[in-house]
Design a protein around this motif. Structure first.
Motif, PDB file in Angstrom:
ATOM      1  N   LEU A 183      14.810  13.034   8.283  1.00  0.00           N
ATOM      2  CA  LEU A 183      13.759  12.440   9.006  1.00  0.00           C
ATOM      3  C   LEU A 183      13.535  10.902   8.785  1.00  0.00           C
ATOM      4  O   LEU A 183      13.556  10.217   9.831  1.00  0.00           O
ATOM      5  CB  LEU A 183      12.346  12.820   8.467  1.00  0.00           C
ATOM      6  CG  LEU A 183      12.080  14.338   9.171  1.00  0.00           C
ATOM      7  CD1 LEU A 183      10.761  14.803   8.743  1.00  0.00           C
ATOM      8  CD2 LEU A 183      12.206  14.489  10.697  1.00  0.00           C
ATOM      9  N   VAL A 184      13.995  10.318   7.556  1.00  0.00           N
ATOM     10  CA  VAL A 184      13.804   8.992   7.422  1.00  0.00           C
ATOM     11  C   VAL A 184      14.820   8.293   7.979  1.00  0.00           C
ATOM     12  O   VAL A 184      14.888   7.419   8.752  1.00  0.00           O
ATOM     13  CB  VAL A 184      13.917   8.582   5.803  1.00  0.00           C
ATOM     14  CG1 VAL A 184      14.080   7.447   5.489  1.00  0.00           C
ATOM     15  CG2 VAL A 184      12.540   9.182   5.117  1.00  0.00           C
ATOM     16  N   ARG A 244       9.986  -1.288   4.026  1.00  0.00           N
ATOM     17  CA  ARG A 244       9.396  -0.007   4.107  1.00  0.00           C
ATOM     18  C   ARG A 244       8.571   0.444   5.417  1.00  0.00           C
ATOM     19  O   ARG A 244       7.861  -0.265   5.732  1.00  0.00           O
ATOM     20  CB  ARG A 244       8.568   0.001   2.646  1.00  0.00           C
ATOM     21  CG  ARG A 244       9.284   0.006   1.584  1.00  0.00           C
ATOM     22  CD  ARG A 244       8.530   0.565   0.403  1.00  0.00           C
ATOM     23  NE  ARG A 244       9.298   0.350  -0.723  1.00  0.00           N
ATOM     24  CZ  ARG A 244       9.295  -0.299  -1.745  1.00  0.00           C
ATOM     25  NH1 ARG A 244       8.091  -1.341  -1.608  1.00  0.00           N
ATOM     26  NH2 ARG A 244       9.875  -0.468  -2.662  1.00  0.00           N
ATOM     27  N   ASN A 245       8.887   1.664   5.754  1.00  0.00           N
ATOM     28  CA  ASN A 245       8.231   2.061   6.885  1.00  0.00           C
ATOM     29  C   ASN A 245       7.026   3.074   6.421  1.00  0.00           C
ATOM     30  O   ASN A 245       7.481   4.118   6.077  1.00  0.00           O
ATOM     31  CB  ASN A 245       9.186   2.747   7.778  1.00  0.00           C
ATOM     32  CG  ASN A 245       8.525   3.208   8.981  1.00  0.00           C
ATOM     33  OD1 ASN A 245       7.547   3.662   9.343  1.00  0.00           O
ATOM     34  ND2 ASN A 245       9.402   3.380  10.254  1.00  0.00           N
ATOM     35  N   MET A 251       0.951  -1.180  -0.154  1.00  0.00           N
ATOM     36  CA  MET A 251      -0.127   0.231  -0.081  1.00  0.00           C
ATOM     37  C   MET A 251       0.805   1.311  -0.134  1.00  0.00           C
ATOM     38  O   MET A 251       0.560   2.424  -0.512  1.00  0.00           O
ATOM     39  CB  MET A 251      -1.001  -0.042   1.220  1.00  0.00           C
ATOM     40  CG  MET A 251      -2.221   0.556   1.020  1.00  0.00           C
ATOM     41  SD  MET A 251      -3.251  -0.505  -0.072  1.00  0.00           S
ATOM     42  CE  MET A 251      -4.154   0.597  -1.189  1.00  0.00           C
ATOM     43  N   SER A 252       2.132   1.287   0.510  1.00  0.00           N
ATOM     44  CA  SER A 252       2.793   2.460   0.745  1.00  0.00           C
ATOM     45  C   SER A 252       3.121   2.946  -0.653  1.00  0.00           C
ATOM     46  O   SER A 252       3.131   4.113  -0.927  1.00  0.00           O
ATOM     47  CB  SER A 252       4.102   2.048   1.213  1.00  0.00           C
ATOM     48  OG  SER A 252       4.193   1.529   2.586  1.00  0.00           O
ATOM     49  N   GLY A 285      15.667   9.053   0.329  1.00  0.00           N
ATOM     50  CA  GLY A 285      17.045   9.038   0.179  1.00  0.00           C
ATOM     51  C   GLY A 285      17.297   7.557  -0.346  1.00  0.00           C
ATOM     52  O   GLY A 285      18.548   7.138  -0.021  1.00  0.00           O
ATOM     53  N   ALA A 286      16.606   7.002  -1.148  1.00  0.00           N
ATOM     54  CA  ALA A 286      16.984   5.695  -1.732  1.00  0.00           C
ATOM     55  C   ALA A 286      17.153   4.346  -0.761  1.00  0.00           C
ATOM     56  O   ALA A 286      17.898   3.892  -0.945  1.00  0.00           O
ATOM     57  CB  ALA A 286      18.348   5.759  -2.832  1.00  0.00           C
ATOM     58  N   MET A 287      16.662   4.817   0.466  1.00  0.00           N
ATOM     59  CA  MET A 287      16.798   3.781   1.409  1.00  0.00           C
ATOM     60  C   MET A 287      15.587   2.665   0.982  1.00  0.00           C
ATOM     61  O   MET A 287      16.160   1.720   1.133  1.00  0.00           O
ATOM     62  CB  MET A 287      16.135   4.385   2.718  1.00  0.00           C
ATOM     63  CG  MET A 287      16.317   3.552   3.880  1.00  0.00           C
ATOM     64  SD  MET A 287      17.658   2.995   4.655  1.00  0.00           S
ATOM     65  CE  MET A 287      18.996   3.273   3.239  1.00  0.00           C
ATOM     66  N   TRP A 288      14.753   2.795   0.265  1.00  0.00           N
ATOM     67  CA  TRP A 288      13.507   1.765   0.096  1.00  0.00           C
ATOM     68  C   TRP A 288      13.900   2.026  -1.647  1.00  0.00           C
ATOM     69  O   TRP A 288      12.875   2.657  -2.071  1.00  0.00           O
ATOM     70  CB  TRP A 288      12.492   2.164   0.391  1.00  0.00           C
ATOM     71  CG  TRP A 288      12.450   1.927   1.935  1.00  0.00           C
ATOM     72  CD1 TRP A 288      12.914   0.811   2.549  1.00  0.00           C
ATOM     73  CD2 TRP A 288      12.140   2.806   2.979  1.00  0.00           C
ATOM     74  NE1 TRP A 288      12.709   1.123   4.162  1.00  0.00           N
ATOM     75  CE2 TRP A 288      12.315   2.388   4.267  1.00  0.00           C
ATOM     76  CE3 TRP A 288      11.963   4.279   2.971  1.00  0.00           C
ATOM     77  CZ2 TRP A 288      12.341   2.988   5.488  1.00  0.00           C
ATOM     78  CZ3 TRP A 288      11.744   4.800   4.020  1.00  0.00           C
ATOM     79  CH2 TRP A 288      11.935   4.443   5.163  1.00  0.00           C
TER      80      TRP A 288
END
Lengths: 194, 194
Positions: free
Chosen positions: A147-148, B91-92, A1-2, A30-33
């Motif tokens: 923030l992430v 993913r958060n 859903m995200s 930030g390309a974290m996900w």
DNA sequence: ACAGCCATGTAACTTGTTACATGATTTT
DNA sequence: AAAATCATGTAACAAGTTACATGGCTGT
């Protein structure tokens, strides 16, 4: 859903095309996900099917631009203030794994905890380093990325503290068993079999 | 992957049938993550397809009992000590949502944070109450459930602290903007356009 | 007799992932 | 000329959810 909601939110801001959506998403997180480009197109198809976005044709450069519909706007307006994960929090694989490890016979819990702690510590260091680097850059555009990162740091710290607690709890249990085997039964160990 | 691995771990302990697997899983996680019975059967089908478990026929009561194979045992032995979520953390949704909220124009961040805080606080209270009740019972069988609860509590506390930080960061940003508009540019706001 | 649980399954669906095909444009 | 990147898509798949069908057994 995200992802679905994220793309919708980006289109709520302004019409965009597939590649752009991925870039905007990864800029902010930030390309974290990392977001697979294939996922963008399939999600756009589904959003269109559900009447939340629509193809707006060409933008002059040959890009397939999507725009949000009224129904889509409503979804976004509902999504943002809706609290996340209230009912059933997403399954926590680590918690499940340890819960099984401590209750199944024949599983040695200590190495499981140790391995996870090492991994979590390494992750925390990476996050902290990224954070230092980002702050050093002083680019106000990185607000979201900061923030992430903070979220990941907080989460990982909590995980580490929880692992400590697990270890302590296990040690306590071992001790209780020793007491029992030397005749000093602890209060909690009431017999429950008829 | 959690469910698949969990069922496999339970079968590693001993052969069981579908309903039993659900019961054992929910016993250990305290029904915090309810497991749909349909999911159990489809997962067992896939595990069998992958050669990790196999139907052992009847147990005398007409139950369809599954047993683990050697390949399955290997998977379990690898799963437990393998650290979780190292590469790309899951993913958060909350982090993504706020990252988008603070970077997209036209989104009022404050109510988003407030709503989430209220929900997280409520969840934390529920968890804490469950914890009190469980500890009062003094049943040693609840060790796993207690750990799961502690995990949820730690996570939620971290979430709340992070929300506070988000709010503070937003306030700071507002202030910076005020300074700028009154002529006192802050250090971080270096011009980047050519 | 009927409600409710135990037990096994199936079908249709959703979100998300991976791998591949294809062509245009840009960079080296 | 070759390599990399931009850009759009498709096909196949995995994991998980929901709803439904079916039947046996138990307690009231």
């Amino acid at each position: 859903m995200s992802i679905r909601n994220s793309l919708l939110a980006l289109l709520h801001d302004q019409p965009r095309y597939g590649y752009q959506l991925r870039a905007e998403f990864e800029d902010r997180t930030g390309a974290m996900w990392p977001l697979n480009i294939g996922q963008v197109y399939t999600t756009l198809d589904r959003l269109e099917r559900d009447g939340l976005v629509s193809k707006m044709g060409d933008d002059g450069d040959g890009h397939v631009v999507y725009g949000i519909t009224e129904a889509g706007r409503m979804e976004v307006r509902e999504w943002f203030p809706a609290a996340v994960g209230r009912r059933t929090p997403p399954r926590n694989e680590l918690a499940i794994k340890l819960a099984l490890a401590v209750t199944l016979p024949g599983v040695d819990v200590a190495p499981v905890i140790r391995a996870q702690r090492a991994a979590s510590r390494a992750a925390l260091q990476d996050y902290t380093k990224s954070r230092r680097d980002t702050v050093a850059n002083q680019r106000p555009a990185d607000t979201a990325w900061l923030l992430v990162l903070d979220s990941l740091i907080f989460q990982t710290e909590a995980e580490l503290r929880w692992l400590d607690l697990c270890e302590a709890r296990m040690a306590q249990l071992q001790q209780n068993r020793s007491f029992k085997s030397t005749g000093k039964a602890s209060g909690g160990e009431t017999a429950r079999r008829p």
